[in-house]
Design a protein around this motif. Structure first.
Motif, PDB file in Angstrom:
ATOM      1  N   ALA A 138     -18.248  -2.297   3.446  1.00  0.00           N
ATOM      2  CA  ALA A 138     -16.884  -2.760   3.733  1.00  0.00           C
ATOM      3  C   ALA A 138     -15.890  -1.613   3.627  1.00  0.00           C
ATOM      4  O   ALA A 138     -14.968  -1.499   4.448  1.00  0.00           O
ATOM      5  N   LEU A 141     -16.234   0.451   6.736  1.00  0.00           N
ATOM      6  CA  LEU A 141     -15.611  -0.212   7.887  1.00  0.00           C
ATOM      7  C   LEU A 141     -14.096  -0.038   7.854  1.00  0.00           C
ATOM      8  O   LEU A 141     -13.479   0.288   8.878  1.00  0.00           O
ATOM      9  N   MET A 142     -13.500  -0.231   6.694  1.00  0.00           N
ATOM     10  CA  MET A 142     -12.049  -0.099   6.595  1.00  0.00           C
ATOM     11  C   MET A 142     -11.617   1.340   6.880  1.00  0.00           C
ATOM     12  O   MET A 142     -10.610   1.573   7.558  1.00  0.00           O
ATOM     13  N   GLU A 145     -11.702   1.914  10.621  1.00  0.00           N
ATOM     14  CA  GLU A 145     -10.595   1.238  11.290  1.00  0.00           C
ATOM     15  C   GLU A 145      -9.297   2.037  11.138  1.00  0.00           C
ATOM     16  O   GLU A 145      -8.544   2.217  12.106  1.00  0.00           O
ATOM     17  N   GLU A 150      -5.920   1.689  13.304  1.00  0.00           N
ATOM     18  CA  GLU A 150      -5.768   0.268  13.067  1.00  0.00           C
ATOM     19  C   GLU A 150      -5.349   0.024  11.622  1.00  0.00           C
ATOM     20  O   GLU A 150      -5.245   0.947  10.810  1.00  0.00           O
ATOM     21  N   LEU A 153      -7.854  -4.447   8.832  1.00  0.00           N
ATOM     22  CA  LEU A 153      -7.912  -5.864   8.463  1.00  0.00           C
ATOM     23  C   LEU A 153      -9.337  -6.344   8.205  1.00  0.00           C
ATOM     24  O   LEU A 153      -9.605  -7.003   7.200  1.00  0.00           O
ATOM     25  N   ALA A 154     -10.245  -6.039   9.123  1.00  0.00           N
ATOM     26  CA  ALA A 154     -11.622  -6.513   8.972  1.00  0.00           C
ATOM     27  C   ALA A 154     -12.281  -5.897   7.740  1.00  0.00           C
ATOM     28  O   ALA A 154     -12.947  -6.591   6.962  1.00  0.00           O
ATOM     29  N   GLY A 155     -12.076  -4.595   7.547  1.00  0.00           N
ATOM     30  CA  GLY A 155     -12.652  -3.943   6.381  1.00  0.00           C
ATOM     31  C   GLY A 155     -12.102  -4.492   5.086  1.00  0.00           C
ATOM     32  O   GLY A 155     -12.840  -4.688   4.111  1.00  0.00           O
ATOM     33  N   ASP A 156     -10.796  -4.756   5.067  1.00  0.00           N
ATOM     34  CA  ASP A 156     -10.166  -5.328   3.882  1.00  0.00           C
ATOM     35  C   ASP A 156     -10.777  -6.698   3.570  1.00  0.00           C
ATOM     36  O   ASP A 156     -11.135  -6.991   2.423  1.00  0.00           O
ATOM     37  N   GLU A 157     -10.917  -7.518   4.597  1.00  0.00           N
ATOM     38  CA  GLU A 157     -11.482  -8.859   4.412  1.00  0.00           C
ATOM     39  C   GLU A 157     -12.927  -8.780   3.920  1.00  0.00           C
ATOM     40  O   GLU A 157     -13.325  -9.519   3.003  1.00  0.00           O
ATOM     41  N   HIS A 158     -13.704  -7.893   4.530  1.00  0.00           N
ATOM     42  CA  HIS A 158     -15.104  -7.746   4.123  1.00  0.00           C
ATOM     43  C   HIS A 158     -15.216  -7.247   2.686  1.00  0.00           C
ATOM     44  O   HIS A 158     -16.116  -7.670   1.950  1.00  0.00           O
ATOM     45  N   ARG A 184      -5.518 -14.562   4.477  1.00  0.00           N
ATOM     46  CA  ARG A 184      -5.478 -13.768   5.706  1.00  0.00           C
ATOM     47  C   ARG A 184      -4.040 -13.532   6.151  1.00  0.00           C
ATOM     48  O   ARG A 184      -3.679 -12.441   6.594  1.00  0.00           O
TER      49      ARG A 184
END
Length: 239
Positions: A138, A141-142, A145, A150, A153-158, A184
């Motif tokens: 995760a 990923l962040m 991004e 970017e 967002l996705a990395g933060d959520e993961h 979210r």
């Protein structure tokens, strides 16, 4: 002599008229623009710089208004592609939702403080090598991004999902799932702040380091500091 009017009781019932905040006024203007221009799903709004010039405000103010519309699902702000229309629902529904947003954001922050600090501590005590790998994935990923411009967002959520899973508490995980959509909204609001994605990534790494080392207290402290930091948003600073 005419009797005195009892104005004290009547005055006590009066309440100051709240003046719409700038971002709320801008949201109104943008909604009016979307409808007056008969914009459809997939259409793009003008660039932030152009909107700021036409509205006579700063780009930061326009950005905050766009975030408000993004949270409500009206637009999707895409890197390199601007604000794309996702929905053209009734304006009244959108405006009513925006009025409730500030109070809801505060409550979400309180819930995160209550749940995620404990989850971080439990993760440090109970995590498996697979949990650590999910947390590291995760973070990677962040970082990717953010490197691409970017918000992460996705990395933060993961990342937060991985920490929750590493705590191995079914009840706490269930409570987090109950408020996932509200979190979210707060995540979008927070990561839209200038410099916040990089700050959040650094804070995530501190939490991950403490979990990896098995230091429950340090993990809890790092998560608490992170939530306080991400709670500092333009929307709440207007109070």
């Amino acid at each position: 002599m005419a009797p005195r009017r009892d104005t004290g009781r009547r005055s006590a019932r009066l309440r100051p008229v709240s003046r719409p905040r700038l971002y709320e006024q801008l949201v109104e203007r943008l909604l009016d623009y979307i409808h007056s221009e008969r914009m459809k799903v997939g259409d793009r709004l003008p660039a932030e710089r152009e909107l700021a010039t036409q509205l006579g405000v700063s780009r930061a103010s326009v950005s905050q208004a766009l975030v408000a519309l993004e949270v409500q699902g009206v637009i999707d702000v895409r890197h390199g592609d601007g604000a794309v229309i996702l929905d053209v629902s009734a304006e009244r529904q959108i405006r009513a939702a925006l009025r409730a947003r500030r109070h809801r954001l505060r409550e979400v922050i309180e819930a995160r403080e209550a749940l995620e600090v404990k989850l971080a501590a439990l993760a440090a005590q109970r995590c498996t090598p697979e949990d650590i790998q999910a947390i590291d994935d995760a973070l990677g990923l962040m970082a990717r991004e953010i490197a691409q411009g970017e918000r992460g967002l996705a990395g933060d959520e993961h990342f937060h999902a991985a920490v929750t899973a590493a705590a191995h508490s079914g009840l706490l995980a269930g409570l987090m799932a109950e408020i996932a959509e509200l979190i979210r909204e707060s995540r979008i609001e927070s990561l839209a702040q200038p410099g916040r994605p990089e700050e959040s990534l650094l804070a995530h790494r501190r939490v991950a380091d403490a979990i990896r080392a098995g230091h429950a207290e340090a993990a809890a402290t790092a998560m608490a500091a992170h939530i306080v930091a991400v709670s500092d948003t333009a929307l709440l600073r207007e109070d």
